[in-house]
Scaffold this motif. Structure first.
Motif, PDB file in Angstrom:
ATOM      1  N   ALA A 178       7.986   4.108   4.087  1.00 58.88           N
ATOM      2  CA  ALA A 178       7.237   3.681   5.403  1.00 58.88           C
ATOM      3  C   ALA A 178       8.301   4.047   6.329  1.00 58.88           C
ATOM      4  O   ALA A 178       7.765   4.346   7.576  1.00 58.88           O
ATOM      5  CB  ALA A 178       7.346   2.286   4.971  1.00 58.88           C
ATOM      6  N   ASP A 179       9.788   3.848   6.133  1.00 63.04           N
ATOM      7  CA  ASP A 179      10.479   4.147   7.312  1.00 63.04           C
ATOM      8  C   ASP A 179      10.436   5.555   7.716  1.00 63.04           C
ATOM      9  O   ASP A 179      10.544   5.814   9.011  1.00 63.04           O
ATOM     10  CB  ASP A 179      11.879   3.793   6.823  1.00 63.04           C
ATOM     11  CG  ASP A 179      13.034   4.445   7.873  1.00 63.04           C
ATOM     12  OD1 ASP A 179      13.008   3.603   8.947  1.00 63.04           O
ATOM     13  OD2 ASP A 179      13.678   5.169   7.686  1.00 63.04           O
ATOM     14  N   PHE A 180      10.411   6.663   6.813  1.00 63.16           N
ATOM     15  CA  PHE A 180      10.263   7.964   6.989  1.00 63.16           C
ATOM     16  C   PHE A 180       9.072   8.115   7.949  1.00 63.16           C
ATOM     17  O   PHE A 180       8.929   8.991   8.935  1.00 63.16           O
ATOM     18  CB  PHE A 180      10.343   8.674   5.891  1.00 63.16           C
ATOM     19  CG  PHE A 180      10.129  10.297   6.056  1.00 63.16           C
ATOM     20  CD1 PHE A 180      11.240  10.855   6.477  1.00 63.16           C
ATOM     21  CD2 PHE A 180       9.015  11.125   5.702  1.00 63.16           C
ATOM     22  CE1 PHE A 180      11.215  12.469   6.807  1.00 63.16           C
ATOM     23  CE2 PHE A 180       8.795  12.174   5.889  1.00 63.16           C
ATOM     24  CZ  PHE A 180      10.000  13.172   6.427  1.00 63.16           C
ATOM     25  N   THR A 181       7.912   7.696   7.612  1.00 62.40           N
ATOM     26  CA  THR A 181       6.748   7.808   8.168  1.00 62.40           C
ATOM     27  C   THR A 181       6.677   7.306   9.692  1.00 62.40           C
ATOM     28  O   THR A 181       6.046   7.990  10.520  1.00 62.40           O
ATOM     29  CB  THR A 181       5.490   7.119   7.443  1.00 62.40           C
ATOM     30  OG1 THR A 181       5.292   7.704   6.134  1.00 62.40           O
ATOM     31  CG2 THR A 181       4.222   7.300   8.212  1.00 62.40           C
TER      32      THR A 181
ATOM     33  N   MET B 236       0.780  -1.325  -0.111  1.00 65.41           N
ATOM     34  CA  MET B 236      -0.020   0.024  -0.095  1.00 65.41           C
ATOM     35  C   MET B 236       0.722   1.277  -0.145  1.00 65.41           C
ATOM     36  O   MET B 236       2.098   1.224   0.393  1.00 65.41           O
ATOM     37  CB  MET B 236      -0.778  -0.209   1.151  1.00 65.41           C
ATOM     38  CG  MET B 236      -1.856   1.121   1.269  1.00 65.41           C
ATOM     39  SD  MET B 236      -2.694   1.174   2.781  1.00 65.41           S
ATOM     40  CE  MET B 236      -3.705  -0.344   2.527  1.00 65.41           C
ATOM     41  N   ASN B 237       0.407   2.106  -0.721  1.00 66.46           N
ATOM     42  CA  ASN B 237       1.130   3.426  -0.876  1.00 66.46           C
ATOM     43  C   ASN B 237       1.056   4.156   0.627  1.00 66.46           C
ATOM     44  O   ASN B 237       0.028   4.800   0.954  1.00 66.46           O
ATOM     45  CB  ASN B 237       0.567   4.518  -2.103  1.00 66.46           C
ATOM     46  CG  ASN B 237       1.530   5.517  -2.093  1.00 66.46           C
ATOM     47  OD1 ASN B 237       2.249   6.046  -1.165  1.00 66.46           O
ATOM     48  ND2 ASN B 237       1.161   6.269  -3.133  1.00 66.46           N
ATOM     49  N   ILE B 238       2.149   4.156   1.628  1.00 73.56           N
ATOM     50  CA  ILE B 238       2.030   4.770   3.054  1.00 73.56           C
ATOM     51  C   ILE B 238       2.038   6.348   2.496  1.00 73.56           C
ATOM     52  O   ILE B 238       1.472   6.941   3.557  1.00 73.56           O
ATOM     53  CB  ILE B 238       3.516   4.370   3.633  1.00 73.56           C
ATOM     54  CG1 ILE B 238       3.209   4.908   5.145  1.00 73.56           C
ATOM     55  CG2 ILE B 238       4.703   4.966   3.038  1.00 73.56           C
ATOM     56  CD1 ILE B 238       2.133   4.375   5.925  1.00 73.56           C
ATOM     57  N   ARG B 239       2.421   6.781   1.643  1.00 71.72           N
ATOM     58  CA  ARG B 239       2.139   8.401   1.545  1.00 71.72           C
ATOM     59  C   ARG B 239       0.802   8.580   1.179  1.00 71.72           C
ATOM     60  O   ARG B 239       0.314   9.621   1.856  1.00 71.72           O
ATOM     61  CB  ARG B 239       3.130   8.811   0.470  1.00 71.72           C
ATOM     62  CG  ARG B 239       2.683  10.352  -0.232  1.00 71.72           C
ATOM     63  CD  ARG B 239       3.560  11.302   0.983  1.00 71.72           C
ATOM     64  NE  ARG B 239       3.770  10.730   2.299  1.00 71.72           N
ATOM     65  CZ  ARG B 239       3.521  11.230   3.242  1.00 71.72           C
ATOM     66  NH1 ARG B 239       2.683  12.489   3.196  1.00 71.72           N
ATOM     67  NH2 ARG B 239       3.856  10.850   4.184  1.00 71.72           N
ATOM     68  N   ILE B 240      -0.040   7.871   0.731  1.00 77.50           N
ATOM     69  CA  ILE B 240      -1.492   8.097   0.497  1.00 77.50           C
ATOM     70  C   ILE B 240      -1.986   7.980   1.751  1.00 77.50           C
ATOM     71  O   ILE B 240      -2.754   8.915   2.107  1.00 77.50           O
ATOM     72  CB  ILE B 240      -2.114   7.205  -0.499  1.00 77.50           C
ATOM     73  CG1 ILE B 240      -1.608   7.508  -1.937  1.00 77.50           C
ATOM     74  CG2 ILE B 240      -3.458   7.235  -0.425  1.00 77.50           C
ATOM     75  CD1 ILE B 240      -2.176   6.372  -3.045  1.00 77.50           C
ATOM     76  N   ILE B 241      -1.597   6.857   2.465  1.00 83.88           N
ATOM     77  CA  ILE B 241      -2.225   6.592   3.874  1.00 83.88           C
ATOM     78  C   ILE B 241      -1.979   7.894   4.852  1.00 83.88           C
ATOM     79  O   ILE B 241      -2.889   8.417   5.547  1.00 83.88           O
ATOM     80  CB  ILE B 241      -1.536   5.503   4.436  1.00 83.88           C
ATOM     81  CG1 ILE B 241      -2.171   4.182   3.457  1.00 83.88           C
ATOM     82  CG2 ILE B 241      -2.124   5.109   6.033  1.00 83.88           C
ATOM     83  CD1 ILE B 241      -3.675   3.819   3.661  1.00 83.88           C
ATOM     84  N   PHE B 242      -0.838   8.285   4.650  1.00 85.61           N
ATOM     85  CA  PHE B 242      -0.180   9.464   5.741  1.00 85.61           C
ATOM     86  C   PHE B 242      -1.007  10.571   5.179  1.00 85.61           C
ATOM     87  O   PHE B 242      -1.499  11.309   6.092  1.00 85.61           O
ATOM     88  CB  PHE B 242       1.102   9.713   5.653  1.00 85.61           C
ATOM     89  CG  PHE B 242       1.448  10.168   7.116  1.00 85.61           C
ATOM     90  CD1 PHE B 242       1.392   9.228   8.225  1.00 85.61           C
ATOM     91  CD2 PHE B 242       1.948  11.521   7.106  1.00 85.61           C
ATOM     92  CE1 PHE B 242       1.966   9.953   9.438  1.00 85.61           C
ATOM     93  CE2 PHE B 242       2.183  11.999   8.365  1.00 85.61           C
ATOM     94  CZ  PHE B 242       2.217  11.375   9.545  1.00 85.61           C
ATOM     95  N   LEU B 243      -0.919  11.069   3.858  1.00 81.58           N
ATOM     96  CA  LEU B 243      -1.521  12.454   3.595  1.00 81.58           C
ATOM     97  C   LEU B 243      -2.994  12.295   3.931  1.00 81.58           C
ATOM     98  O   LEU B 243      -3.824  13.226   4.170  1.00 81.58           O
ATOM     99  CB  LEU B 243      -1.329  12.477   2.065  1.00 81.58           C
ATOM    100  CG  LEU B 243       0.030  13.256   1.868  1.00 81.58           C
ATOM    101  CD1 LEU B 243       0.077  13.390   0.176  1.00 81.58           C
ATOM    102  CD2 LEU B 243       0.005  14.458   2.482  1.00 81.58           C
TER     103      LEU B 243
ATOM    104  N   ARG C 163      -0.718  -1.184  10.102  1.00 84.87           N
ATOM    105  CA  ARG C 163       0.427  -2.059  10.449  1.00 84.87           C
ATOM    106  C   ARG C 163       0.811  -2.579   9.002  1.00 84.87           C
ATOM    107  O   ARG C 163       1.921  -2.590   8.811  1.00 84.87           O
ATOM    108  CB  ARG C 163      -0.154  -3.436  11.196  1.00 84.87           C
ATOM    109  CG  ARG C 163      -0.453  -3.157  12.622  1.00 84.87           C
ATOM    110  CD  ARG C 163      -0.386  -4.579  13.325  1.00 84.87           C
ATOM    111  NE  ARG C 163      -1.670  -5.328  12.742  1.00 84.87           N
ATOM    112  CZ  ARG C 163      -2.862  -5.205  13.216  1.00 84.87           C
ATOM    113  NH1 ARG C 163      -3.176  -4.262  14.329  1.00 84.87           N
ATOM    114  NH2 ARG C 163      -3.853  -5.958  12.923  1.00 84.87           N
ATOM    115  N   GLU C 164      -0.103  -2.958   8.177  1.00 89.06           N
ATOM    116  CA  GLU C 164       0.261  -3.350   6.750  1.00 89.06           C
ATOM    117  C   GLU C 164       1.311  -2.219   5.997  1.00 89.06           C
ATOM    118  O   GLU C 164       2.305  -2.816   5.293  1.00 89.06           O
ATOM    119  CB  GLU C 164      -0.969  -3.827   5.845  1.00 89.06           C
ATOM    120  CG  GLU C 164      -1.737  -5.005   6.195  1.00 89.06           C
ATOM    121  CD  GLU C 164      -2.973  -5.134   5.750  1.00 89.06           C
ATOM    122  OE1 GLU C 164      -3.415  -4.456   4.672  1.00 89.06           O
ATOM    123  OE2 GLU C 164      -3.443  -6.201   5.715  1.00 89.06           O
TER     124      GLU C 164
END
Length: 307
Positions: free
Chosen positions: A248-251, A1-8, A238-239
């Motif tokens: 993911a590491d930066f987030t 999954m795109n962690i950047r999408i999740i975080f934004l 978690r995923e």
């Protein structure tokens, strides 16, 4: 999954960058036509008779998301102040931080900071978005990345003008509004990445945007927020953080593990004032064993998850 999408979606107020707050914000009007439902995650934090509510938000939305659940609106009505990551109405400090941390100085351009392969990858992505390269040539890679992710979400129908912060601000017009952070601080976290890291961050996220699967997973998080499905929210976090990517590491390391304890400190200070606060922060900040509620509980505060 795109962690950047999740975080934004859920944990970084600088996502509002292309959208200005205005009096035509439609969320309050939309609220009058839709039945309330539980959304997000809501906590009550207490210490020595003092109370703060902590609500996990997302920064995009749909008209159907409003009004928010009665527990949220009642908690906000009982609070003396609304506390956000950033007050999205304050454009001047935002623009100043953007110029300092998101734009290159005169005479410098994006082309000088990307490899030929990275530059070619970006040009292809911009073509898909119908955006001329000249429009981004002064922007740093981290900012281009976040902008394109935001535009992709809007193409899927999720609008920043229906972000939860706008609704809360409209409902709290007579209340004091405070910020937990500043635009200067938030953008400096991204600007601390080296050129090589920013290029990797850009290319990882461009690759994800090319995959339709990442869009379905972004919708899954929005649906988990919209239905207050805590199990799904935790699973998606978690995923996403389990990915072996720089994003993911930066987030995990910077955007969560660094900021969550700082937010917990500030919420603790708000509790000491004796005034009831309603604190709205991105959803990811309230999830997991190192989320803000869990940190406050370990520090001895009484923390109750209302839903």
């Amino acid at each position: 999954m795109n962690i950047r999408i999740i975080f934004l979606l859920s944990a970084f107020a600088a996502f509002f960058l292309p959208f200005a707050y205005g009096e035509n914000n439609p969320a309050p009007a939309a609220a009058q036509a839709t039945a309330a439902a539980r959304r997000g995650a809501l906590y009550r934090v207490r210490q020595q008779g003092h109370t703060a509510y902590v609500f996990g938000t997302i920064h995009v939305g749909l008209p159907a998301f409003f009004p928010l659940d009665d527990q949220v609106t009642q908690a906000l009505s009982h609070a003396s102040r609304l506390v956000l990551e950033l007050d999205v109405r304050r454009d001047e400090p935002f623009q100043a931080a953007l110029r300092k941390h998101g734009l290159y100085a005169d005479g410098d351009t994006l082309e000088r900071h990307l490899s030929p392969a990275g530059l070619a990858h970006l040009r292809r992505a911009l073509e898909r978005f119908g955006m001329p390269f000249a429009q981004v040539t002064m922007l740093k890679p981290w900012l281009v990345t976040n902008m394109l992710v935001g535009l992709d979400l809007e193409r899927q129908g999720y609008q920043r003008r229906y972000g939860i912060e706008f609704f809360l601000l409209a409902q709290a017009q007579a209340k004091e509004v405070r910020e937990l952070e500043s635009a200067e601080y938030q953008m400096s976290l991204y600007d601390d990445m080296s050129d090589a890291q920013q290029e990797q961050y850009l290319r990882e996220n461009l690759a994800e945007l090319e995959e339709s699967a990442s869009r379905g997973k972004a919708r899954a998080l929005i649906e988990a927020w919209a239905s207050a499905d805590g199990d799904a929210q935790e699973r998606l976090l978690r995923e996403s953080l389990a990915e072996k990517t720089l994003s993911a590491d930066f987030t995990q390391r910077v955007l969560l593990d660094k900021r969550n304890p700082e937010m917990a400190d500030k919420i603790g200070a708000l509790l000491q004032s004796g005034e009831t606060s309603f604190v709205a922060i991105g959803l990811l900040h309230v999830l997991g064993e190192n989320g803000v509620p869990a940190l406050l509980r370990r520090r001895g505060y009484e923390v109750e998850k209302l839903y």
